[in-house]
Design an enzyme around this catalytic site. Structure first.
Site, PDB file in Angstrom:
ATOM      1  N   ASN A   1     -24.351  -3.761 -12.766  1.00  0.00           N
ATOM      2  CA  ASN A   1     -23.952  -3.054 -13.981  1.00  0.00           C
ATOM      3  C   ASN A   1     -22.774  -2.117 -13.718  1.00  0.00           C
ATOM      4  O   ASN A   1     -21.825  -2.055 -14.489  1.00  0.00           O
ATOM      5  CB  ASN A   1     -25.142  -2.267 -14.535  1.00  0.00           C
TER       6      ASN A   1
ATOM      7  N   ASP B   1       0.828  -1.210   0.000  1.00  0.00           N
ATOM      8  CA  ASP B   1       0.000   0.000   0.000  1.00  0.00           C
ATOM      9  C   ASP B   1       0.860   1.256   0.000  1.00  0.00           C
ATOM     10  O   ASP B   1       0.853   2.044   0.954  1.00  0.00           O
ATOM     11  CB  ASP B   1      -0.939  -0.019   1.219  1.00  0.00           C
TER      12      ASP B   1
ATOM     13  N   LYS C   1     -12.494  -4.008  -3.358  1.00  0.00           N
ATOM     14  CA  LYS C   1     -13.704  -3.973  -2.514  1.00  0.00           C
ATOM     15  C   LYS C   1     -14.885  -3.329  -3.237  1.00  0.00           C
ATOM     16  O   LYS C   1     -15.467  -2.345  -2.787  1.00  0.00           O
ATOM     17  CB  LYS C   1     -13.445  -3.252  -1.186  1.00  0.00           C
TER      18      LYS C   1
HETATM   19  O1  S5P Z   1     -11.039  -6.250   6.809  1.00  0.00           O
HETATM   20  C1  S5P Z   1     -10.080  -5.912   6.131  1.00  0.00           C
HETATM   21  C2  S5P Z   1     -10.004  -6.201   4.764  1.00  0.00           C
HETATM   22  C3  S5P Z   1      -8.859  -5.832   4.064  1.00  0.00           C
HETATM   23  S1  S5P Z   1      -8.702  -6.404   2.447  1.00  0.00           S
HETATM   24  N1  S5P Z   1      -9.024  -5.283   6.721  1.00  0.00           N
HETATM   25  C4  S5P Z   1      -7.913  -4.901   6.036  1.00  0.00           C
HETATM   26  O2  S5P Z   1      -6.978  -4.357   6.639  1.00  0.00           O
HETATM   27  N2  S5P Z   1      -7.833  -5.122   4.655  1.00  0.00           N
HETATM   28  C5  S5P Z   1      -6.690  -4.642   3.866  1.00  0.00           C
HETATM   29  O3  S5P Z   1      -5.505  -5.301   4.305  1.00  0.00           O
HETATM   30  C6  S5P Z   1      -6.402  -3.152   3.992  1.00  0.00           C
HETATM   31  O4  S5P Z   1      -7.079  -2.426   2.975  1.00  0.00           O
HETATM   32  C7  S5P Z   1      -4.898  -3.070   3.829  1.00  0.00           C
HETATM   33  O5  S5P Z   1      -4.551  -2.977   2.451  1.00  0.00           O
HETATM   34  C8  S5P Z   1      -4.386  -4.406   4.350  1.00  0.00           C
HETATM   35  C9  S5P Z   1      -3.867  -4.358   5.782  1.00  0.00           C
HETATM   36  O6  S5P Z   1      -2.747  -3.542   5.864  1.00  0.00           O
HETATM   37  P1  S5P Z   1      -1.878  -3.404   7.198  1.00  0.00           P
HETATM   38  O7  S5P Z   1      -0.854  -2.365   6.837  1.00  0.00           O
HETATM   39  O8  S5P Z   1      -2.776  -2.969   8.308  1.00  0.00           O
HETATM   40  O9  S5P Z   1      -1.264  -4.769   7.434  1.00  0.00           O
END
Ligand code: S5P
Length: 268
Positions: free
Chosen positions: A99, A38, A93
């Protein structure tokens, strides 16, 4: 149950080509680690991917946070996914009517379906979201995860919502939906019927317990061994480490932690 089968043997339980490929990669590379990259420039994304690529089964992107996104960048990511043997997961997400999501998936600046093997959607809008995305993704051999649960504090994806997400996936069939974003093995009922779903779990960290914005972390051992999940998704815990060599080493550390938890689970 899925928790007692090897990743490699579970590949046979899937007809979806992305699910098969992912499970085969996991077995081959001994990795249930997905790194979530990210960061906001294409140069940084590619740099991190080159470093962590050998340790992962999957790389997760948020293409809409990249300042200089281009389809040439996407081509390079696809090339790296073949060279270093991983699956690409654009964490889009989707959450709109069928559509609209079919257009968001196929078109626009990002053309996600053209380069991303896997993407995800909230079940909130109802089954039309799966139909809309599958009309684009199935001909390309892509796959979809539904968000059945989330990692963040106070989220609404609990209880009946989670059960309804499972039901929606079952009713859609297993051609395109291959599993869930969830915090635990949410598919216990299906295991009895030999339906295999992939459970992918974010909110994983070995050091931090959370962030200031509601994220909550558990260790790879808690997620894979105790909660029975299949893939650990790690973002800042890996790419946030200072030093290029340290990022590579940290990815390897998470790969080993995740794999040992899986091996221990197989022995239960
Ligand atoms: O419930 C969720 C779903 C997702 S896909 N919680 C999350 O944190 N994510 C994603 O996982 C979030 O958008 C981010 O890209 C990643 C977690 O990142 P971290 O830096 O907190 O490990």
């Amino acid at each position: 149950p899925a928790t007692l089968k090897t990743y490699g043997s579970r590949a046979e339980l899937h007809s979806n080509p992305t699910a098969k490929r992912l499970l085969e990669i996991m077995q081959r590379k001994k990795s249930n680690l997905c790194v979530s990259v990210d960061v906001t420039t294409t140069a940084e994304v590619l740099e991190i991917v080159r470093r962590v690529g050998p340790s992962v089964c999957m790389v997760k992107t948020h293409c809409d946070v990249i300042d200089d996104f281009s389809l040439a960048f996407a081509d390079e990511l696809v090339r790296l996914s073949k060279e270093l043997d991983f699956v690409i997961f654009e964490d889009r997400k989707f959450a709109d009517i069928g559509n609209t999501v079919s257009l968001q998936y196929s078109s626009g600046t990002h053309r996600i379906a053209s380069w991303s093997d896997l993407t995800n959607a909230h079940p909130l809008p109802g089954p039309g979201i799966i139909s809309g995305l599958s009309s684009v993704g199935v001909p390309l051999g892509r796959a979809l995860l539904l968000l059945a649960e989330m990692s963040s504090k106070g989220n609404l994806a609990t209880g009946q919502y989670t059960r309804d997400a499972m039901r929606m996936a079952r009713e859609a069939g297993r051609e395109f939906v291959i599993g869930f974003i969830a915090m635990r093995r949410v598919d216990e009922d299906d295991a009895a019927k030999a339906d295999d779903w992939l459970i992918m779990t974010p909110g994983v960290g070995l050091v931090a317990k959370g962030d200031k914005l509601g994220q909550q972390y558990r260790t790879p051992r808690e997620v894979v061994l105790e909660s029975g999940c299949d893939v650990i998704i790690v973002g800042r815990g890996i790419y946030g480490i200072q030093g290029e060599e340290a990022v590579r080493a940290e990815a390897e550390r998470y790969r080993v932690e995740g794999w040992e938890a899986y091996e221990e689970r197989l022995k239960r």
